[in-house]
Design a protein around this motif. Structure first.
Motif, short mmCIF file in Angstrom:
data_model
loop_
_atom_site.label_atom_id
_atom_site.label_comp_id
_atom_site.label_asym_id
_atom_site.label_seq_id
_atom_site.Cartn_x
_atom_site.Cartn_y
_atom_site.Cartn_z
N GLY A 72 0.83 -1.17 -0.19
CA GLY A 72 -0.14 0.24 0.18
C GLY A 72 0.70 1.39 0.14
N ALA A 73 2.27 1.46 0.75
CA ALA A 73 2.96 2.50 1.00
C ALA A 73 3.41 2.56 -0.40
CB ALA A 73 3.35 2.34 2.34
N ILE A 74 3.79 1.53 -1.07
CA ILE A 74 5.20 2.17 -2.46
C ILE A 74 3.83 2.30 -3.03
CG2 ILE A 74 6.05 0.99 -3.96
CD1 ILE A 74 7.71 -1.26 -1.35
N GLN A 75 2.67 2.02 -3.48
CA GLN A 75 1.44 1.96 -4.72
C GLN A 75 1.43 3.38 -4.50
OE1 GLN A 75 -1.35 -1.13 -4.32
NE2 GLN A 75 -0.68 -2.15 -6.38
N ALA A 76 0.53 3.59 -2.92
CA ALA A 76 0.12 4.99 -2.80
C ALA A 76 1.76 5.82 -3.10
CB ALA A 76 0.26 5.36 -1.13
N LEU A 86 2.15 11.32 5.67
CA LEU A 86 1.13 11.73 6.57
C LEU A 86 0.14 11.14 6.87
CD1 LEU A 86 1.11 15.59 5.12
CD2 LEU A 86 2.39 14.53 7.20
N TRP A 87 -0.43 10.12 6.60
CA TRP A 87 -1.99 9.36 6.06
C TRP A 87 -1.51 8.81 7.04
CZ3 TRP A 87 -6.18 9.03 7.79
CH2 TRP A 87 -7.23 8.14 7.59
N ILE A 88 0.46 7.91 6.67
CA ILE A 88 0.27 6.88 7.85
C ILE A 88 0.41 7.19 9.50
CG2 ILE A 88 2.34 5.21 8.69
CD1 ILE A 88 3.12 4.81 5.38
N GLY A 287 0.43 15.30 -7.37
CA GLY A 287 -1.06 16.31 -7.16
C GLY A 287 -1.78 15.26 -6.85
N PHE A 288 -3.37 15.78 -7.40
CA PHE A 288 -4.07 15.68 -6.46
C PHE A 288 -4.46 14.14 -7.44
CE2 PHE A 288 -8.94 14.94 -5.73
CZ PHE A 288 -9.19 14.67 -4.67
N THR A 289 -4.43 14.43 -8.49
CA THR A 289 -4.81 13.29 -9.43
C THR A 289 -3.53 12.28 -10.34
OG1 THR A 289 -6.72 14.46 -10.56
CG2 THR A 289 -6.19 12.70 -11.66
N ASN A 290 -3.79 10.76 -10.51
CA ASN A 290 -2.74 10.20 -10.58
C ASN A 290 -3.43 9.38 -11.77
OD1 ASN A 290 -1.54 7.47 -10.71
ND2 ASN A 290 0.06 8.91 -10.20
N GLU A 291 -2.44 9.68 -12.71
CA GLU A 291 -3.38 8.91 -14.26
C GLU A 291 -3.57 8.34 -13.82
OE1 GLU A 291 -1.95 8.67 -18.94
OE2 GLU A 291 -0.71 9.64 -17.48
N LYS A 292 -2.89 6.92 -13.32
CA LYS A 292 -2.74 5.31 -13.40
C LYS A 292 -3.69 5.07 -12.10
CE LYS A 292 -0.08 0.98 -12.50
NZ LYS A 292 1.15 0.60 -12.52
N LEU A 293 -4.15 5.77 -11.20
CA LEU A 293 -4.23 5.48 -9.61
C LEU A 293 -5.76 6.03 -9.59
CD1 LEU A 293 -1.54 5.05 -6.72
CD2 LEU A 293 -2.82 3.25 -8.82
N GLY A 294 -5.96 7.67 -9.73
CA GLY A 294 -7.23 8.24 -10.01
C GLY A 294 -6.94 9.78 -8.79
N PRO A 298 -10.56 8.84 -3.33
CA PRO A 298 -9.93 8.64 -2.03
C PRO A 298 -9.00 7.46 -1.81
CG PRO A 298 -12.33 7.15 -3.11
CD PRO A 298 -11.48 8.12 -4.25
N ILE A 299 -8.52 7.60 -3.35
CA ILE A 299 -7.59 6.35 -3.39
C ILE A 299 -6.55 6.46 -2.50
CG2 ILE A 299 -6.19 5.42 -5.43
CD1 ILE A 299 -9.13 5.21 -6.11
N LEU A 300 -5.29 7.92 -2.17
CA LEU A 300 -4.72 7.50 -0.78
C LEU A 300 -5.51 6.70 -0.40
CD1 LEU A 300 -1.90 8.04 -0.35
CD2 LEU A 300 -3.36 10.44 0.68
N PHE A 301 -6.03 7.02 0.53
CA PHE A 301 -7.00 6.70 1.87
C PHE A 301 -6.40 4.69 1.69
CE2 PHE A 301 -7.81 10.65 1.58
CZ PHE A 301 -7.28 10.93 2.63
#
Length: 566
Positions: A72-76, A86-88, A287-294, A298-301
Motif C-alpha cells: 500500500g505505501a509503495i503504490q500510494a 502524513l496519512w500513515i 498532484g491530486f490526480t494520478n493518471e494510473k490510480l485516479g 479516496p484512492i490514497l486512503f
C-alpha cells in the motif's frame, strides 16, 4: 530529503501516540489487571488458550503485518511521499491503532466474542448476520489476493515470448518456498516443546530462535523449484491446517518464529538507513490526480490500507488475540502497540522505495514486494551478508508477511461462516446446521470460494481489497461507538474516524463499480475478472449500507449507561 530524518520523525510520532493517546484511551475506558480474561474463563486448548502477553503481541503483529503496509505505501507513493507519510502517521495513531485496540478491548470485556457476536449483543441479530456475511466475503478477497502473492513469490518460472522458462530468481524463490515448509515443520515442533516443557522466558526465546535459524538454513540449502500452480496448492493446504489445528500447535509458534524474521528485517532496514542514510528520491507531491490510480481522495486512503487503518486487524483482535490474552494490562501493547509498529513498517517501506528510485524521481521497476525486498537486501549486503542469503531472507520475509495474514484470515473466515449458521443450542440443531458448522466443512467451503477468486489475480483484487478493508474498519468503529455508549464509556473520539472512513470507502466502492460497468459497456471486461469484482463490489456496498443504517438507528436509540458497565 534524507530518509533517516523521515524515519526518526515517524518513530517519535508513533511512540508518542502510544505513550500518550494509547494510554489515555486505556485509562479512560478502564483496564482491570485482576480480572479473569476469556482465555481463562473459556479455556478449551483450541482457541481459548492463556498466553504470555509478548507471545500474543507476536501473534497480533505477525497476523496484521501482511502485504498491506509494504504494498500500500509503495503504490500510494505515486501521489508523492509526503501525503503517504502524513496519512500513515495520522491514520496509524488516531484511526488504525484505536480500531485494533478498541476491537480487542470490547471482545475481552465480552467473553472473547468476535465482532459479529458483539454486533448481535449491542445492535441486533439482523446486524450480526449482515456483518458476518460481509466479513466472510471480505476474507475471501484477502485469501485470494494474498494467496496469489505468496504463490507468485515462490514461483520459479517465467513466460517469455510464449515459452515457459526458469526465472533469473528461481533459486532464491525456490529457497523461500522451502524455508516456508521448514518453518511449518519447526513451528509444530516448537509448539509441542512449548506445551510439554512449559517453555517461558529465555528458554522459549532461544528454542524459538533456534527453530527459526534451522528453518532458514535448511531452506536455503535445499531450494524447491516449482511453478505457481504447485505453490498455490501448497499455500491452500497450509492455511487449511492453520485454520483447523489448535492455536498452540501451529499458529502461535509460527507467529512467534516469524516475529524473529520481521524483527531482523525491520532492524536491518533501520540500521541500513542509519548507516547509509540515502536520500528520498521520490517526489514530495505529484498532484491530486494520478493518471494510473485516479484522484487522491479516496484512492490514497484505500491504497495505503493496513499501514494506517485496517478492518482486517479488528477481526484478528476479536477473533483470535482476545481469546489468548491472559491479562487485561497486555491489551494496550497487543492492540495499540502492534498497529503503531506496523505503521513504522509502512514508513520504512516508503523510505526503501524512495531510496531505490532514480535521482530524477522515477520509481524503481517491479512490484512493491520486489522493490522492498531488493532494497532491504541491498542494505543487508552492506554489512557483509552474502547476497544470496540476503535475497533469500528478504524474499521469505515478504512472503511471510502475506502468509501470516493468510493463516489468520482463513481461521477467521471459517469462524465467521460457522457463526453465520450456528444457534445457541447446537446439540439439538438441525443436521444441515451441524454439517455447515463443522470446522472442516466450513474451512473447505471458505477456501474453495477463495481459490476461485485467485483466478482474478492479486493486482485486480487489490483495489477491491482496499475499499472493503476500509469499509470494514468503519463498520467496526460504528460497533465500538455503540458498545462504548451502551456501557457508559467515552466514544466521542471514535466518531470523526468513523465518519471519515465511511465517506472514503463508499466513494471508492462507487468509483470502482462505475469503472467495472464502463469496462463491460466498452466490451473489454472478462467475467472471471471484472465480473466477479463487480458482483462482490455491489454486495459489499449493499451490505455496508444496511449495516450502517441498522447500526446508526441503534446508536441513536441507545442511552449511555442503559446496561451495567462490563
Amino acid at each position: 530529503m534524507n530518509t533517516l530524518v523521515i524515519v526518526l520523525i515517524a518513530a517519535v510520532c508513533l511512540l508518542c501516540g502510544y505513550m500518550v493517546y494509547g494510554r489515555w484511551l486505556a485509562k479512560t475506558w478502564g483496564i482491570d489487571p485482576k480480572a479473569k480474561t476469556p482465555a481463562y474463563t473459556h479455556e478449551d486448548g483450541q482457541d481459548y488458550v492463556p498466553t504470555n502477553g509478548w507471545i500474543v503481541f507476536s501473534h497480533q503483529f505477525s497476523s496484521i503485518a501482511g502485504a498491506g503496509p509494504v504494498t500500500g505505501a509503495i503504490q500510494a507513493a505515486a501521489f508523492g511521499w509526503v501525503p503517504v507519510l502524513l496519512w500513515i502517521l495520522v491514520g496509524g495513531i488516531f484511526f488504525g491503532a484505536v480500531t485494533d485496540f478498541g476491537a480487542l478491548y470490547a471482545s475481552v470485556k465480552n467473553e472473547g466474542k468476535s465482532m459479529g457476536l458483539l454486533i448481535e449483543k449491542y445492535i441486533g441479530k439482523t446486524g450480526k448476520r449482515l456483518f458476518l456475511i460481509f466479513c466472510w466475503l471480505f476474507t475471501l478477497i484477502v485469501i485470494a489476493a494474498f494467496a496469489d502473492m505468496v504463490a507468485g513469490t515462490f514461483n520459479a518460472y517465467t513466460v517469455k515470448d510464449g515459452v515457459t522458462e526458469l526465472a533469473a530468481a528461481a533459486q532464491t524463490n525456490g529457497a523461500a518456498g522451502s524455508i516456508s515448509i521448514a518453518f511449518i515443520v519447526f513451528a509444530m515442533i516448537f509448539g509441542v516443546l512449548q506445551k510439554k516443557l512449559n517453555l517461558e522466558g529465555k528458554g522459549e526465546f532461544f528454542v524459538g530462535l533456534a527453530c527459526t535459524v534451522a528453518s532458514l538454513a535448511i531452506g536455503m540449502a535445499f531450494p524447491l523449484i516449482g511453478g505457481k500452480d504447485a505453490w498455490t496448492g501448497f499455500t491452500f493446504a497450509y492455511i487449511f491446517f492453520a485454520s483447523v489445528l489448535p492455536m498452540w500447535l501451529l499458529k502461535q509458534p509460527r507467529d512467534y518464529m516469524t516475529t524473529f524474521m520481521f524483527a531482523g528485517m525491520i532492524l536491518g532496514a533501520v540500521v541500513g538507513i542509519v548507516v547509509a542514510h540515502p536520500n528520498m528520491n521520490l517526489p514530495m507531491y505529484t498532484g491530486f490526480t494520478n493518471e494510473k490510480l485516479g484522484n487522491m481522495f479516496p484512492i490514497l486512503f484505500v491504497t495505503v490500507a493496513c499501514g494506517a487503518v485496517s478492518g482486517f486487524h479488528s477481526l484478528v483482535s476479536s477473533g483470535t488475540s482476545s481469546k489468548t490474552v491472559e491479562n487485561e494490562k497486555d491489551m494496550l501493547k497487543v492492540g495499540y502497540g502492534a498497529m503503531v509498529l506496523e505503521s513504522l513498517l509502512a514508513v520504512l517501506a516508503l523510505c526503501v522505495a524512495g531510496a531505490a528510485a532514480a535521482a530524477d524521481g522515477t520509481a524503481a521497476v517491479g512490484t512493491p514486494f520486489q522493490i522492498f525486498s531488493s532494497g532491504v537486501a541491498g542494505l543487508l549486503e552492506m554489512f557483509g551478508l552474502p547476497i544470496y542469503v540476503a535475497q533469500c531472507f528478504m524474499t521469505m520475509c515478504v512472503s511471510a508477511l502475506a502468509l501470516t495474514s493468510l493463516d489468520a484470515v482463513a481461521r477467521i473466515g471459517r469462524m465467521s461462516f460457522q457463526e453465520l449458521f450456528s444457534v445457541d443450542d447446537m446439540e439439538n440443531a438441525e443436521g444441515w446446521r451441524k454439517f455447515l458448522c463443522n470446522k472442516y466443512v466450513s474451512t473447505i467451503i471458505t477456501l474453495a470460494f477463495g481459490y476461485i477468486l485467485t483466478r482474478v489475480g492479486y493486482s485486480n483484487i487489490w483495489p477491491l481489497f482496499g475499499s472493503a478493508n476500509q469499509l470494514l474498519s468503519a463498520l467496526v468503529l460504528i460497533t465500538l461507538c455503540v458498545f462504548l455508549k451502551v456501557t457508559g464509556r467515552q466514544n466521542k473520539t471514535l466518531i470523526v474516524p468513523c465518519v471519515i472512513m465511511l465517506c472514503v470507502t463508499f466513494t471508492a466502492l462507487v468509483q470502482r463499480t462505475l469503472a467495472l460497468v464502463n469496462a463491460f459497456s466498452a466490451g473489454t471486461a472478462v467475467f472471471m475478472v471484472e465480473g466477479l469484482q463487480l458482483i462482490v463490489a455491489i454486495l459489499l456496498m449493499v451490505l455496508g449500507v444496511i449495516i450502517v443504517v441498522t447500526s446508526g438507528k441503534e446508536l441513536l436509540n441507545k442511552k449511555a449507561g442503559s446496561e451495567a458497565r462490563v
